[in-house]
Design a protein around this motif. Structure first.
Motif, PDB file in Angstrom:
ATOM      1  N   ILE A   1      -7.758  -3.117 -12.012  1.00 51.06           N
ATOM      2  CA  ILE A   1      -8.129  -3.483 -10.652  1.00 51.06           C
ATOM      3  C   ILE A   1      -7.462  -2.488  -9.723  1.00 51.06           C
ATOM      4  O   ILE A   1      -6.241  -2.325  -9.748  1.00 51.06           O
ATOM      5  CB  ILE A   1      -7.693  -4.919 -10.313  1.00 51.06           C
ATOM      6  CG1 ILE A   1      -8.471  -5.883 -11.190  1.00 51.06           C
ATOM      7  CG2 ILE A   1      -7.879  -5.204  -8.831  1.00 51.06           C
ATOM      8  CD1 ILE A   1      -8.240  -7.330 -10.905  1.00 51.06           C
ATOM      9  N   SER A   2      -8.274  -1.822  -8.932  1.00 50.37           N
ATOM     10  CA  SER A   2      -7.754  -0.835  -7.999  1.00 50.37           C
ATOM     11  C   SER A   2      -7.445  -1.489  -6.661  1.00 50.37           C
ATOM     12  O   SER A   2      -8.288  -2.179  -6.084  1.00 50.37           O
ATOM     13  CB  SER A   2      -8.780   0.283  -7.796  1.00 50.37           C
ATOM     14  OG  SER A   2      -8.337   1.158  -6.787  1.00 50.37           O
ATOM     15  N   GLN A   3      -6.243  -1.248  -6.179  1.00 44.87           N
ATOM     16  CA  GLN A   3      -5.870  -1.749  -4.852  1.00 44.87           C
ATOM     17  C   GLN A   3      -6.832  -1.225  -3.795  1.00 44.87           C
ATOM     18  O   GLN A   3      -7.108  -1.901  -2.812  1.00 44.87           O
ATOM     19  CB  GLN A   3      -4.439  -1.322  -4.531  1.00 44.87           C
ATOM     20  CG  GLN A   3      -3.977  -1.702  -3.151  1.00 44.87           C
ATOM     21  CD  GLN A   3      -2.653  -1.055  -2.831  1.00 44.87           C
ATOM     22  OE1 GLN A   3      -1.642  -1.422  -3.389  1.00 44.87           O
ATOM     23  NE2 GLN A   3      -2.667  -0.087  -1.947  1.00 44.87           N
ATOM     24  N   ASP A   4      -7.377  -0.037  -4.002  1.00 48.17           N
ATOM     25  CA  ASP A   4      -8.325   0.547  -3.047  1.00 48.17           C
ATOM     26  C   ASP A   4      -9.512  -0.373  -2.792  1.00 48.17           C
ATOM     27  O   ASP A   4     -10.080  -0.374  -1.705  1.00 48.17           O
ATOM     28  CB  ASP A   4      -8.852   1.891  -3.543  1.00 48.17           C
ATOM     29  CG  ASP A   4      -7.784   2.963  -3.612  1.00 48.17           C
ATOM     30  OD1 ASP A   4      -6.714   2.789  -2.984  1.00 48.17           O
ATOM     31  OD2 ASP A   4      -8.007   3.974  -4.299  1.00 48.17           O
ATOM     32  N   SER A   5      -9.883  -1.158  -3.794  1.00 43.95           N
ATOM     33  CA  SER A   5     -11.008  -2.081  -3.633  1.00 43.95           C
ATOM     34  C   SER A   5     -10.713  -3.171  -2.618  1.00 43.95           C
ATOM     35  O   SER A   5     -11.620  -3.856  -2.153  1.00 43.95           O
ATOM     36  CB  SER A   5     -11.356  -2.730  -4.973  1.00 43.95           C
ATOM     37  OG  SER A   5     -11.765  -1.765  -5.903  1.00 43.95           O
ATOM     38  N   TYR A   6      -9.452  -3.343  -2.293  1.00 40.22           N
ATOM     39  CA  TYR A   6      -9.029  -4.449  -1.437  1.00 40.22           C
ATOM     40  C   TYR A   6      -8.599  -4.010  -0.043  1.00 40.22           C
ATOM     41  O   TYR A   6      -7.909  -4.760   0.655  1.00 40.22           O
ATOM     42  CB  TYR A   6      -7.929  -5.256  -2.146  1.00 40.22           C
ATOM     43  CG  TYR A   6      -8.521  -5.989  -3.318  1.00 40.22           C
ATOM     44  CD1 TYR A   6      -9.052  -7.258  -3.171  1.00 40.22           C
ATOM     45  CD2 TYR A   6      -8.631  -5.375  -4.568  1.00 40.22           C
ATOM     46  CE1 TYR A   6      -9.643  -7.920  -4.233  1.00 40.22           C
ATOM     47  CE2 TYR A   6      -9.219  -6.024  -5.634  1.00 40.22           C
ATOM     48  CZ  TYR A   6      -9.722  -7.297  -5.466  1.00 40.22           C
ATOM     49  OH  TYR A   6     -10.325  -7.952  -6.507  1.00 40.22           O
ATOM     50  N   TYR A   7      -9.030  -2.818   0.369  1.00 40.76           N
ATOM     51  CA  TYR A   7      -8.841  -2.484   1.774  1.00 40.76           C
ATOM     52  C   TYR A   7      -9.603  -3.522   2.586  1.00 40.76           C
ATOM     53  O   TYR A   7     -10.675  -3.976   2.191  1.00 40.76           O
ATOM     54  CB  TYR A   7      -9.367  -1.085   2.095  1.00 40.76           C
ATOM     55  CG  TYR A   7      -8.452   0.029   1.644  1.00 40.76           C
ATOM     56  CD1 TYR A   7      -7.132   0.082   2.080  1.00 40.76           C
ATOM     57  CD2 TYR A   7      -8.908   1.034   0.810  1.00 40.76           C
ATOM     58  CE1 TYR A   7      -6.288   1.106   1.670  1.00 40.76           C
ATOM     59  CE2 TYR A   7      -8.068   2.059   0.396  1.00 40.76           C
ATOM     60  CZ  TYR A   7      -6.758   2.090   0.827  1.00 40.76           C
ATOM     61  OH  TYR A   7      -5.922   3.080   0.425  1.00 40.76           O
ATOM     62  N   LYS A   8      -9.042  -3.904   3.711  1.00 41.18           N
ATOM     63  CA  LYS A   8      -9.669  -4.936   4.535  1.00 41.18           C
ATOM     64  C   LYS A   8     -11.064  -4.524   4.980  1.00 41.18           C
ATOM     65  O   LYS A   8     -11.339  -3.350   5.202  1.00 41.18           O
ATOM     66  CB  LYS A   8      -8.806  -5.240   5.757  1.00 41.18           C
ATOM     67  CG  LYS A   8      -7.538  -5.977   5.411  1.00 41.18           C
ATOM     68  CD  LYS A   8      -6.750  -6.325   6.644  1.00 41.18           C
ATOM     69  CE  LYS A   8      -5.502  -7.122   6.257  1.00 41.18           C
ATOM     70  NZ  LYS A   8      -4.635  -7.356   7.417  1.00 41.18           N
ATOM     71  N   ASP A   9     -11.909  -5.533   5.106  1.00 43.62           N
ATOM     72  CA  ASP A   9     -13.262  -5.317   5.607  1.00 43.62           C
ATOM     73  C   ASP A   9     -13.179  -4.898   7.071  1.00 43.62           C
ATOM     74  O   ASP A   9     -12.551  -5.572   7.887  1.00 43.62           O
ATOM     75  CB  ASP A   9     -14.069  -6.593   5.458  1.00 43.62           C
ATOM     76  CG  ASP A   9     -15.491  -6.446   5.941  1.00 43.62           C
ATOM     77  OD1 ASP A   9     -16.001  -5.314   5.979  1.00 43.62           O
ATOM     78  OD2 ASP A   9     -16.098  -7.476   6.290  1.00 43.62           O
TER      79      ASP A   9
END
Length: 110
Positions: A33-41
């Motif tokens: 799981i990449s933290q990059d995927s969880y940048y805020k919308d």
């Protein structure tokens, strides 16, 4: 389930460490799981406003969603991992079906 966090600055070798771990484990037992995927919308912001965001700051990460997704995986549930576009500086609206595995590697700068 084992959750491994791998953090560090750009170019520090995170990907090398992740790939080394992946080579040692059966493919069906590990997920990254990449933290990059969880940048805020940031769809509410214009492109010009989005490019000014400091994505290296902890405020840029939706930790609530990341923690929620990790908890769901620990419960044995499948999640819809967001997809992030570095071109648009925003989530794409797409997601990746992510199933629980014996080992979860969370990789990112924080």
């Amino acid at each position: 389930m084992l959750i491994i966090g791998i953090a560090g600055g750009t170019g520090c070798g995170k990907t090398t460490v992740v790939n080394t771990i992946l080579k040692e484990l059966p493919q069906d037992e590990v997920v990254v799981i990449s933290q990059d995927s969880y940048y805020k919308d940031t769809t509410h912001l214009s492109y010009e406003e989005r490019v000014k965001i400091n994505f290296d700051h902890p405020r840029s990460i939706d930790f609530d969603l990341l923690v929620n997704h990790l908890n769901e995986l620990r419960k044995g549930n499948t999640i819809q991992q967001p997809v992030y576009s570095f071109v648009q500086h925003n989530r794409t609206g797409d997601s990746v079906l992510t199933k629980p595995r014996k080992v979860i590697i969370v990789e990112g700068i924080l």
